[in-house]
Design a protein around this motif. Structure first.
Motif, PDB file in Angstrom:
ATOM      1  N   ALA A  14      38.509  33.764  55.937  1.00 36.04           N
ATOM      2  CA  ALA A  14      37.267  33.921  55.174  1.00 36.04           C
ATOM      3  C   ALA A  14      37.206  35.307  54.534  1.00 36.04           C
ATOM      4  CB  ALA A  14      36.060  33.692  56.077  1.00 36.04           C
ATOM      5  N   THR A  15      37.670  36.325  55.264  1.00 36.57           N
ATOM      6  CA  THR A  15      37.695  37.681  54.707  1.00 36.57           C
ATOM      7  C   THR A  15      38.640  37.755  53.517  1.00 36.57           C
ATOM      8  OG1 THR A  15      37.247  38.601  56.904  1.00 36.57           O
ATOM      9  CG2 THR A  15      38.135  40.101  55.254  1.00 36.57           C
ATOM     10  N   LEU A  16      39.836  37.207  53.670  1.00 37.38           N
ATOM     11  CA  LEU A  16      40.797  37.217  52.568  1.00 37.38           C
ATOM     12  C   LEU A  16      40.283  36.422  51.376  1.00 37.38           C
ATOM     13  CD1 LEU A  16      44.228  36.889  54.387  1.00 37.38           C
ATOM     14  CD2 LEU A  16      43.355  38.839  53.116  1.00 37.38           C
ATOM     15  N   LEU A  17      39.588  35.330  51.627  1.00 43.45           N
ATOM     16  CA  LEU A  17      39.013  34.548  50.542  1.00 43.45           C
ATOM     17  C   LEU A  17      38.046  35.399  49.720  1.00 43.45           C
ATOM     18  CD1 LEU A  17      38.597  31.723  49.189  1.00 43.45           C
ATOM     19  CD2 LEU A  17      36.679  31.455  50.772  1.00 43.45           C
ATOM     20  N   MET A  18      37.179  36.139  50.391  1.00 39.09           N
ATOM     21  CA  MET A  18      36.217  36.987  49.677  1.00 39.09           C
ATOM     22  C   MET A  18      36.913  38.111  48.916  1.00 39.09           C
ATOM     23  SD  MET A  18      33.119  35.863  50.069  1.00 39.09           S
ATOM     24  CE  MET A  18      32.132  37.275  49.662  1.00 39.09           C
ATOM     25  N   VAL A  19      37.883  38.756  49.541  1.00 37.73           N
ATOM     26  CA  VAL A  19      38.560  39.893  48.917  1.00 37.73           C
ATOM     27  C   VAL A  19      39.410  39.434  47.733  1.00 37.73           C
ATOM     28  CG1 VAL A  19      40.278  41.694  49.300  1.00 37.73           C
ATOM     29  CG2 VAL A  19      38.497  41.317  50.990  1.00 37.73           C
ATOM     30  N   ILE A  20      40.166  38.361  47.902  1.00 38.25           N
ATOM     31  CA  ILE A  20      41.018  37.872  46.810  1.00 38.25           C
ATOM     32  C   ILE A  20      40.161  37.344  45.664  1.00 38.25           C
ATOM     33  CG2 ILE A  20      42.685  36.069  46.192  1.00 38.25           C
ATOM     34  CD1 ILE A  20      43.947  36.514  48.956  1.00 38.25           C
ATOM     35  N   ALA A  21      39.056  36.672  45.980  1.00 41.39           N
ATOM     36  CA  ALA A  21      38.153  36.205  44.922  1.00 41.39           C
ATOM     37  C   ALA A  21      37.583  37.386  44.150  1.00 41.39           C
ATOM     38  CB  ALA A  21      37.029  35.368  45.525  1.00 41.39           C
ATOM     39  N   SER A  22      37.266  38.464  44.844  1.00 46.91           N
ATOM     40  CA  SER A  22      36.747  39.657  44.180  1.00 46.91           C
ATOM     41  C   SER A  22      37.787  40.256  43.234  1.00 46.91           C
ATOM     42  CB  SER A  22      36.337  40.695  45.220  1.00 46.91           C
ATOM     43  OG  SER A  22      35.977  41.895  44.604  1.00 46.91           O
ATOM     44  N   ILE A  23      39.027  40.338  43.680  1.00 45.62           N
ATOM     45  CA  ILE A  23      40.089  40.916  42.856  1.00 45.62           C
ATOM     46  C   ILE A  23      40.355  40.040  41.637  1.00 45.62           C
ATOM     47  CG2 ILE A  23      42.555  41.460  42.804  1.00 45.62           C
ATOM     48  CD1 ILE A  23      42.255  42.274  45.779  1.00 45.62           C
ATOM     49  N   VAL A  24      40.460  38.726  41.844  1.00 47.17           N
ATOM     50  CA  VAL A  24      40.743  37.810  40.731  1.00 47.17           C
ATOM     51  C   VAL A  24      39.596  37.822  39.721  1.00 47.17           C
ATOM     52  CG1 VAL A  24      41.016  35.366  40.154  1.00 47.17           C
ATOM     53  CG2 VAL A  24      42.310  36.342  42.042  1.00 47.17           C
ATOM     54  N   LEU A  25      38.368  37.804  40.213  1.00 45.78           N
ATOM     55  CA  LEU A  25      37.228  37.815  39.294  1.00 45.78           C
ATOM     56  C   LEU A  25      37.105  39.141  38.557  1.00 45.78           C
ATOM     57  CD1 LEU A  25      34.543  35.936  41.386  1.00 45.78           C
ATOM     58  CD2 LEU A  25      35.669  35.139  39.312  1.00 45.78           C
ATOM     59  N   GLN A  26      37.471  40.241  39.195  1.00 46.18           N
ATOM     60  CA  GLN A  26      37.425  41.547  38.533  1.00 46.18           C
ATOM     61  C   GLN A  26      38.414  41.583  37.373  1.00 46.18           C
ATOM     62  OE1 GLN A  26      35.324  44.079  39.056  1.00 46.18           O
ATOM     63  NE2 GLN A  26      36.271  45.226  37.400  1.00 46.18           N
ATOM     64  N   LYS A  27      39.576  40.977  37.558  1.00 45.85           N
ATOM     65  CA  LYS A  27      40.600  40.970  36.511  1.00 45.85           C
ATOM     66  C   LYS A  27      40.259  39.986  35.393  1.00 45.85           C
ATOM     67  CE  LYS A  27      43.449  43.715  38.687  1.00 45.85           C
ATOM     68  NZ  LYS A  27      43.617  45.073  38.310  1.00 45.85           N
ATOM     69  N   SER A  28      39.763  38.796  35.752  1.00 46.34           N
ATOM     70  CA  SER A  28      39.576  37.758  34.749  1.00 46.34           C
ATOM     71  C   SER A  28      38.233  37.831  34.024  1.00 46.34           C
ATOM     72  CB  SER A  28      39.757  36.378  35.371  1.00 46.34           C
ATOM     73  OG  SER A  28      38.786  36.161  36.359  1.00 46.34           O
ATOM     74  N   MET A  29      37.155  38.025  34.742  1.00 46.88           N
ATOM     75  CA  MET A  29      35.834  38.071  34.118  1.00 46.88           C
ATOM     76  C   MET A  29      34.929  39.061  34.856  1.00 46.88           C
ATOM     77  SD  MET A  29      34.474  34.308  35.196  1.00 46.88           S
ATOM     78  CE  MET A  29      35.905  33.370  34.742  1.00 46.88           C
ATOM     79  N   PRO A  30      35.065  40.346  34.554  1.00 47.44           N
ATOM     80  CA  PRO A  30      34.285  41.357  35.288  1.00 47.44           C
ATOM     81  C   PRO A  30      32.780  41.275  35.057  1.00 47.44           C
ATOM     82  CG  PRO A  30      35.590  42.378  33.547  1.00 47.44           C
ATOM     83  CD  PRO A  30      35.962  40.940  33.593  1.00 47.44           C
ATOM     84  N   GLU A  31      32.353  40.706  33.925  1.00 48.47           N
ATOM     85  CA  GLU A  31      30.915  40.656  33.652  1.00 48.47           C
ATOM     86  C   GLU A  31      30.191  39.621  34.510  1.00 48.47           C
ATOM     87  OE1 GLU A  31      33.093  37.886  31.080  1.00 48.47           O
ATOM     88  OE2 GLU A  31      33.249  40.053  31.250  1.00 48.47           O
ATOM     89  N   LYS A  32      30.888  38.580  34.969  1.00 53.68           N
ATOM     90  CA  LYS A  32      30.262  37.548  35.806  1.00 53.68           C
ATOM     91  C   LYS A  32      30.727  37.608  37.251  1.00 53.68           C
ATOM     92  CE  LYS A  32      29.250  34.193  32.276  1.00 53.68           C
ATOM     93  NZ  LYS A  32      29.222  32.777  31.947  1.00 53.68           N
ATOM     94  N   LYS A  33      31.429  38.661  37.624  1.00 57.99           N
ATOM     95  CA  LYS A  33      31.997  38.772  38.964  1.00 57.99           C
ATOM     96  C   LYS A  33      30.914  38.717  40.032  1.00 57.99           C
ATOM     97  CE  LYS A  33      33.883  42.187  41.968  1.00 57.99           C
ATOM     98  NZ  LYS A  33      34.123  43.581  42.135  1.00 57.99           N
ATOM     99  N   LYS A  34      29.862  39.489  39.869  1.00 52.62           N
ATOM    100  CA  LYS A  34      28.816  39.552  40.898  1.00 52.62           C
ATOM    101  C   LYS A  34      28.123  38.206  41.074  1.00 52.62           C
ATOM    102  CE  LYS A  34      27.913  44.392  40.676  1.00 52.62           C
ATOM    103  NZ  LYS A  34      27.269  45.261  41.597  1.00 52.62           N
ATOM    104  N   GLN A  35      27.899  37.497  39.974  1.00 52.50           N
ATOM    105  CA  GLN A  35      27.233  36.197  40.054  1.00 52.50           C
ATOM    106  C   GLN A  35      28.072  35.202  40.850  1.00 52.50           C
ATOM    107  OE1 GLN A  35      26.678  34.414  36.253  1.00 52.50           O
ATOM    108  NE2 GLN A  35      25.677  32.592  37.056  1.00 52.50           N
ATOM    109  N   TYR A  36      29.361  35.121  40.560  1.00 50.26           N
ATOM    110  CA  TYR A  36      30.224  34.178  41.263  1.00 50.26           C
ATOM    111  C   TYR A  36      30.450  34.585  42.713  1.00 50.26           C
ATOM    112  CZ  TYR A  36      31.282  31.921  36.830  1.00 50.26           C
ATOM    113  OH  TYR A  36      31.191  31.245  35.648  1.00 50.26           O
TER     114      TYR A  36
END
Length: 100
Positions: A14-36
């Motif tokens: 679960a920790t890795l899921l949150m961290v990897i999702a944060s990294i992927v979202l930061q790279k792909s769509m930083p403007e909607k990262k917090k929402q997702y």
């Protein structure tokens, strides 16, 4: 405590899921990262709470196992969220220091 490591692996997953999702979202769509991330965080919290409540209806050793699984998901989610907040804070503080 043979067999308890599965709960540790669930929390780490679960920790890795949150961290990897944060990294992927930061790279792909930083403007909607917090929402997702907020949606994923709340989803995992609701899943954990649902499994925990469900464990009382099962009862016995299986119910205790589901309860431990729910607590492992909760710990992993909170730890992943904490890592995300700390890294965002450090990233913002570096940007503020560079602008000065």
């Amino acid at each position: 405590m043979a067999g308890f490591e599965v709960f540790i692996f669930i929390a780490l997953g679960a920790t890795l899921l949150m961290v990897i999702a944060s990294i992927v979202l930061q790279k792909s769509m930083p403007e909607k990262k917090k929402q997702y991330l907020r949606f994923g965080f709340l989803g995992l919290l609701i899943l954990s709470l649902g499994i925990f409540i469900f464990s009382f209806y099962i009862g016995g050793w299986q119910g205790i196992g589901y309860g431990f699984m729910a607590i492992s998901i909760l710990v992993g989610t909170l730890l992943g969220g904490l890592i995300n907040v700390v890294t965002d804070f450090m990233r913002r503080s570096k940007l503020i220091n560079k602008q000065e």
